[in-house]
Scaffold this motif. Structure first.
Motif, mmCIF file in Angstrom:
data_model
loop_
_atom_site.group_PDB
_atom_site.id
_atom_site.type_symbol
_atom_site.label_atom_id
_atom_site.label_comp_id
_atom_site.label_asym_id
_atom_site.label_seq_id
_atom_site.Cartn_x
_atom_site.Cartn_y
_atom_site.Cartn_z
ATOM 1 N N THR A 670 0.838 -1.205 0.000
ATOM 2 C CA THR A 670 0.000 0.000 0.000
ATOM 3 C C THR A 670 0.871 1.252 0.000
ATOM 4 O OG1 THR A 670 -1.657 -1.209 1.259
ATOM 5 C CG2 THR A 670 -1.910 1.179 1.155
ATOM 6 N N HIS A 671 1.992 1.197 0.750
ATOM 7 C CA HIS A 671 2.912 2.335 0.783
ATOM 8 C C HIS A 671 3.506 2.585 -0.600
ATOM 9 C CE1 HIS A 671 5.822 5.206 2.243
ATOM 10 N NE2 HIS A 671 6.828 4.467 1.760
ATOM 11 N N MET A 672 3.837 1.493 -1.289
ATOM 12 C CA MET A 672 4.371 1.634 -2.636
ATOM 13 C C MET A 672 3.328 2.262 -3.557
ATOM 14 S SD MET A 672 6.235 -2.097 -2.855
ATOM 15 C CE MET A 672 6.723 -1.900 -4.557
ATOM 16 N N ALA A 673 2.066 1.801 -3.449
ATOM 17 C CA ALA A 673 1.006 2.374 -4.281
ATOM 18 C C ALA A 673 0.782 3.833 -3.943
ATOM 19 C CB ALA A 673 -0.286 1.578 -4.081
ATOM 20 N N ARG A 674 0.939 4.195 -2.677
ATOM 21 C CA ARG A 674 0.726 5.585 -2.251
ATOM 22 C C ARG A 674 1.798 6.492 -2.827
ATOM 23 N NH1 ARG A 674 2.724 8.568 2.000
ATOM 24 N NH2 ARG A 674 1.367 10.301 2.708
ATOM 25 N N ASP A 675 3.066 6.012 -2.808
ATOM 26 C CA ASP A 675 4.143 6.853 -3.325
ATOM 27 C C ASP A 675 3.970 7.108 -4.814
ATOM 28 O OD1 ASP A 675 5.241 7.063 -0.863
ATOM 29 O OD2 ASP A 675 6.767 5.502 -1.150
ATOM 30 N N ILE A 676 3.644 6.038 -5.541
ATOM 31 C CA ILE A 676 3.446 6.209 -6.986
ATOM 32 C C ILE A 676 2.255 7.104 -7.262
ATOM 33 C CG2 ILE A 676 3.009 4.992 -9.160
ATOM 34 C CD1 ILE A 676 5.770 4.551 -7.987
ATOM 35 N N SER A 677 1.172 6.940 -6.439
ATOM 36 C CA SER A 677 -0.037 7.749 -6.630
ATOM 37 C C SER A 677 0.248 9.219 -6.382
ATOM 38 C CB SER A 677 -1.146 7.263 -5.695
ATOM 39 O OG SER A 677 -2.251 8.116 -5.758
ATOM 40 N N MET A 678 1.076 9.493 -5.386
ATOM 41 C CA MET A 678 1.388 10.889 -5.082
ATOM 42 C C MET A 678 2.237 11.499 -6.196
ATOM 43 S SD MET A 678 2.069 10.694 -0.973
ATOM 44 C CE MET A 678 2.380 12.453 -0.876
ATOM 45 N N GLN A 679 3.106 10.672 -6.827
ATOM 46 C CA GLN A 679 3.918 11.197 -7.917
ATOM 47 C C GLN A 679 3.078 11.492 -9.148
ATOM 48 O OE1 GLN A 679 7.115 8.425 -8.643
ATOM 49 N NE2 GLN A 679 7.784 8.424 -6.464
ATOM 50 N N GLU A 680 2.119 10.582 -9.442
ATOM 51 C CA GLU A 680 1.313 10.745 -10.657
ATOM 52 C C GLU A 680 -0.041 11.398 -10.387
ATOM 53 O OE1 GLU A 680 1.022 7.016 -12.602
ATOM 54 O OE2 GLU A 680 3.203 6.693 -12.700
ATOM 55 N N ASN A 681 -0.389 11.595 -9.105
ATOM 56 C CA ASN A 681 -1.655 12.250 -8.706
ATOM 57 C C ASN A 681 -2.892 11.528 -9.273
ATOM 58 O OD1 ASN A 681 -3.208 14.122 -7.361
ATOM 59 N ND2 ASN A 681 -3.248 15.565 -9.068
ATOM 60 N N LYS A 682 -2.887 10.213 -9.130
ATOM 61 C CA LYS A 682 -4.072 9.438 -9.537
ATOM 62 C C LYS A 682 -4.061 8.122 -8.756
ATOM 63 C CE LYS A 682 -1.879 7.229 -13.544
ATOM 64 N NZ LYS A 682 -2.009 6.964 -14.997
ATOM 65 N N SER A 683 -5.112 7.385 -8.892
ATOM 66 C CA SER A 683 -5.257 6.123 -8.150
ATOM 67 C C SER A 683 -4.296 5.081 -8.688
ATOM 68 C CB SER A 683 -6.694 5.607 -8.264
ATOM 69 O OG SER A 683 -7.597 6.527 -7.718
ATOM 70 N N HIS A 684 -3.754 4.234 -7.739
ATOM 71 C CA HIS A 684 -2.845 3.168 -8.135
ATOM 72 C C HIS A 684 -3.057 1.955 -7.256
ATOM 73 C CE1 HIS A 684 -0.219 4.671 -11.306
ATOM 74 N NE2 HIS A 684 -0.330 5.866 -10.755
ATOM 75 N N TRP A 685 -2.654 0.823 -7.781
ATOM 76 C CA TRP A 685 -2.665 -0.422 -7.010
ATOM 77 C C TRP A 685 -1.354 -1.145 -7.164
ATOM 78 C CZ3 TRP A 685 -1.887 -4.873 -9.818
ATOM 79 C CH2 TRP A 685 -2.171 -4.832 -11.205
#
Length: 736
Positions: A670-685
């Motif tokens: 989840t932390h990995m998905a959060r970091d990527i989501s914050m970089q791209e500003n969209k939902s990630h899994w």
């Protein structure tokens, strides 16, 4: 019987109706004053509940009360001898019932009119035809109403009365029995007393003394129980006539005394005249001539005495007969002459026959044999036309005395033979009556013996019943105690369950969202994972034939950013409402056996069995749809970050990862998905999946997070993601 007493709403009319047969003049005055003093108002609703205003408002009268007053006035006028006025009042009442559509009351008026007309002219056939017409109209409006039963009763009763007067005994008996069908049998009422009185009068007319006595006694005791004084006085009068005909004169006087006690309260009552006259007749039969004279003179002194010419003639003949027995021939001849002067102007054959007998007896004492024969033959002719055996027998007796006095002994002997034959016939009739009475008495004795046997059986039954009641009472108390104890336990159990549910709700539910909380997760997850591990171990060693795929679990950690910021953006109260609404919304999206927990402020943990194969991407889209569909009009951050992992995590080492370590792996993804989501500003899994040959030793350390990242770098754990930015993953791992 009062015709409409059930519909009376005015106490004045109730009182007037009671006085119709007792004091008709007073009843007439009350009804007339009611009609004259009150203002007429049109009110067509004939339901008693809507007519109660007559009870309080003494200035007005309704159509219903006006018709009742006219009916009372008509009956009172008829009892006073004003037949024409009575029928005119009934015509007025009938016209008013038609105008205001008082249907049942109209039929009652027509029944009463038929009765009074029949009493006036004696046309029984015409009256029966009129009653048939009324009965056919009644069937058209009956509709099961109880008031129709009262009208049917009046029709059948009047038909029976007419048939009885027309010497149709069987027909009258049939009609009275049909009338009894309409009498309520569940309680005593004035209507039932009226029925038994009328039926008893019918039997008395035909000298069926046992049946008459049975019906009249039923009415007698019912009237006492109901405290109906006017009906009781009438029944006492009828019982006196019955006992008088049976020559039980002391009982007749007893009942007449009770009737007289009632009518003494109404000194102007014409019925009191009849009671006093009957008491005088009984004293005459007992040979108490002075007492008979006292009662006869009381009749003469009554103010209503001269209203009925027949009663005037009858009392004068009775006085003449009494004075003749007292050998006071001048007074006997004086009263007889007065009676004869009235008889010459009227047509009463029975009274003429009695007067002729008295003239013959008076002539015999005066030794005028020619007048004895003249008047005796006159009485004989009248008695034969009237078919009255007693007068005929007395006529032959006086003819024998007249011929003997004149010296015609042969003719005297012939008349004596005729008199004796009639006396023998009368004695046979009395014997027949006595035989019937004996048969009835035999039946009563048999019933009495049967009653005694039943009394003994009843006594034994009562003893057995008392024993049964004691046993039943003991059992009832025992059952009641057990029931109360069980009820108490049931109530306590319900309360404990309710408290337990409340406690579970408090302990295992998130205070704000209402979703299951971390405490429930910690309580359920270890046992669930242990059961899954046990099933896999059994499959591995061969105890299970098929691999338990249904026992594999898919774990999803969901990071919902708007749950973290909504209190800062909306305030505390609005934040609480929003979080509660989101929790309810998500709960409704979850299908059993999947479950969801509120892991932390902005994190949710979703667990579902891997029954059906599905991709991580489809699962992510489903979770994303939950957030997108929640209150679409509200401006909130719809981004979600999802970390996924399966259990067992290591395919070759099922017991290497426990519940807490699995949650750490989920937090890493989840932390990995959060970091990527914050970089791209969209939902990630991000979906972490160990390779099939990953050894258990790769994760067998105290720091599962570090071991997991190391395994990812070594390629033992594959990272599947919605993003293809490998640099971002490497950076995330390096920073971690």
């Amino acid at each position: 019987m009062p015709l409409h007493a059930v519909n009376f709403t005015s106490p004045l009319l109730v009182e007037a109706d009671k006085l119709v047969n007792i004091e008709p003049q007073k009843a007439s005055d009350i009804a007339s004053d009611y009609l004259d003093s009150r203002k007429f108002i049109e009110q067509t609703d004939d339901r008693p509940s809507n007519l109660s205003r007559d009870d309080t408002d003494q200035r007005v009268r309704t159509p219903l009360s006006s018709v009742n007053a006219l009916t009372i006035l008509a009956q009172a006028q008829f009892n006073l001898g004003h037949v024409k006025d009575a029928l005119e009042r009934l015509d007025e009442a009938e016209a008013m019932t038609k105008q205001y559509r008082l249907l049942f009351l109209e039929l009652d008026i027509r029944i009463l009119k038929t009765r009074l007309t029949w009493l006036k002219d004696g046309a029984g056939a015409t009256a029966l035809d009129a009653l048939k017409s009324i009965e056919s109209e009644l069937e058209g409006i009956r509709k099961g109403q109880s008031i129709a039963n009262r009208t049917s009763y009046r029709i059948k009763k009047l038909q029976g009365e007419i048939a009885s007067a027309e010497n149709e005994f069987e027909l009258a008996n049939h009609m009275y029995q049909k009338a009894g069908v309409y009498i309520p049998s569940d309680s005593i009422s004035k209507l039932s007393i009226d029925y038994h009185t009328a039926y008893g009068t019918h039997f008395l007319r035909y000298r069926r003394y046992n049946e008459a006595l049975s019906e009249l006694l039923l009415a007698y005791w019912a009237a006492i129980e109901l405290n109906s004084g006017d009906q009781l006085a009438n029944i006492n009068q009828l019982l006196a006539q019955l006992f008088m005909q049976r020559q039980v004169l002391d009982k007749a006087l007893e009942h007449l005394s009770q009737a007289a006690d009632f009518y003494d309260s109404y000194p102007d009552s014409p019925v009191l005249v009849d009671v006093l006259k009957l008491m005088g007749d009984i004293y005459f039969l007992q040979g108490k001539y002075n007492l008979a004279l006292v009662h006869y003179f009381n009749v003469v002194d009554h103010r209503s005495f001269d209203r009925n010419i027949e009663k005037v003639i009858d009392i004068r003949i009775s006085l003449a007969s009494t004075y003749l027995q007292l050998y006071n021939y001048p007074l006997a001849e004086q009263y007889l002459t007065r009676a004869q002067s009235l008889l010459s102007l009227s047509d009463y054959p029975a009274l003429k026959a009695r007067a002729a007998l008295l003239y013959a007896g008076l002539a015999y004492h005066q030794k005028d044999s020619d007048k004895v024969l003249l008047h005796a033959n006159e009485a004989l002719a009248l008695s034969q036309s009237l078919k009255q055996t007693s007068i005929e027998q007395q006529s032959y007796q006086l003819l024998a005395l007249g011929h003997e006095q004149k010296g015609n002994y042969k003719l005297a002997l012939e008349n004596i033979k005729h008199a004796n034959s009639l006396r023998t016939y009368q004695q046979e009739q009395l014997n027949q009556i006595s035989e019937d009475a004996f048969r009835q008495q035999k039946q009563f004795v048999e019933q009495g013996l049967h009653y005694e046997t039943q009394k003994l059986e009843l006594k034994d039954s009562l003893i057995a019943q008392q024993k049964f009641q004691k046993v039943a009472f003991g059992l009832f108390c025992t059952v009641a105690i057990v029931f109360l104890f069980g009820l108490r336990m049931f109530i306590v159990n319900r309360r404990i369950k309710r408290e337990l549910l409340e406690l579970n709700e408090t302990l295992f539910t998130h205070a704000r969202s209402g979703l299951p909380n971390l405490r429930l997760l910690n309580a359920n997850l270890p046992s669930s994972l242990q059961r899954t591990q046990r099933n896999f171990e059994q499959w591995q060693v061969g105890e299970l034939i098929n691999e338990p795929l249904s026992d594999r679990l898919r774990f999803v950690m969901i990071d919902v950013p708007f749950l973290r910021n909504m209190y800062l953006q909306n305030g505390y109260k609005a934040g609480l409402e929003l979080e509660r609404a989101f929790g309810e919304f998500v709960r409704n999206k979850i299908d059993h056996p999947a479950r969801i927990y509120h892991f932390s402020d902005a994190n949710l943990l979703y667990i579902e069995p891997s029954i059906k194969p599905r991709t991580a991407e489809s699962l992510f889209e489903e979770i994303q749809s939950w957030v997108s569909e929640f209150e679409p009009d509200r401006k909130i951050n719809r981004i979600v970050r999802v970390g996924m992992a399966n259990y067992p995590f290591l395919p070759r080492a099922y017991t290497a990862i426990n519940d807490k370590e699995l949650l750490d792996i989920l937090l890493v993804s989840t932390h990995m998905a959060r970091d990527i989501s914050m970089q791209e500003n969209k939902s990630h899994w991000v979906y972490l999946k160990a390779i099939d040959n990953a050894p258990a030793a790769s994760l067998a350390t105290d720091d599962i997070r570090k071991a997991c990242k190391t395994a990812i770098k070594q390629g033992l754990i594959k990272v599947h993601s919605s993003s293809q930015n490998e640099d971002g993953f490497k950076k995330t791992l390096t920073e971690g």
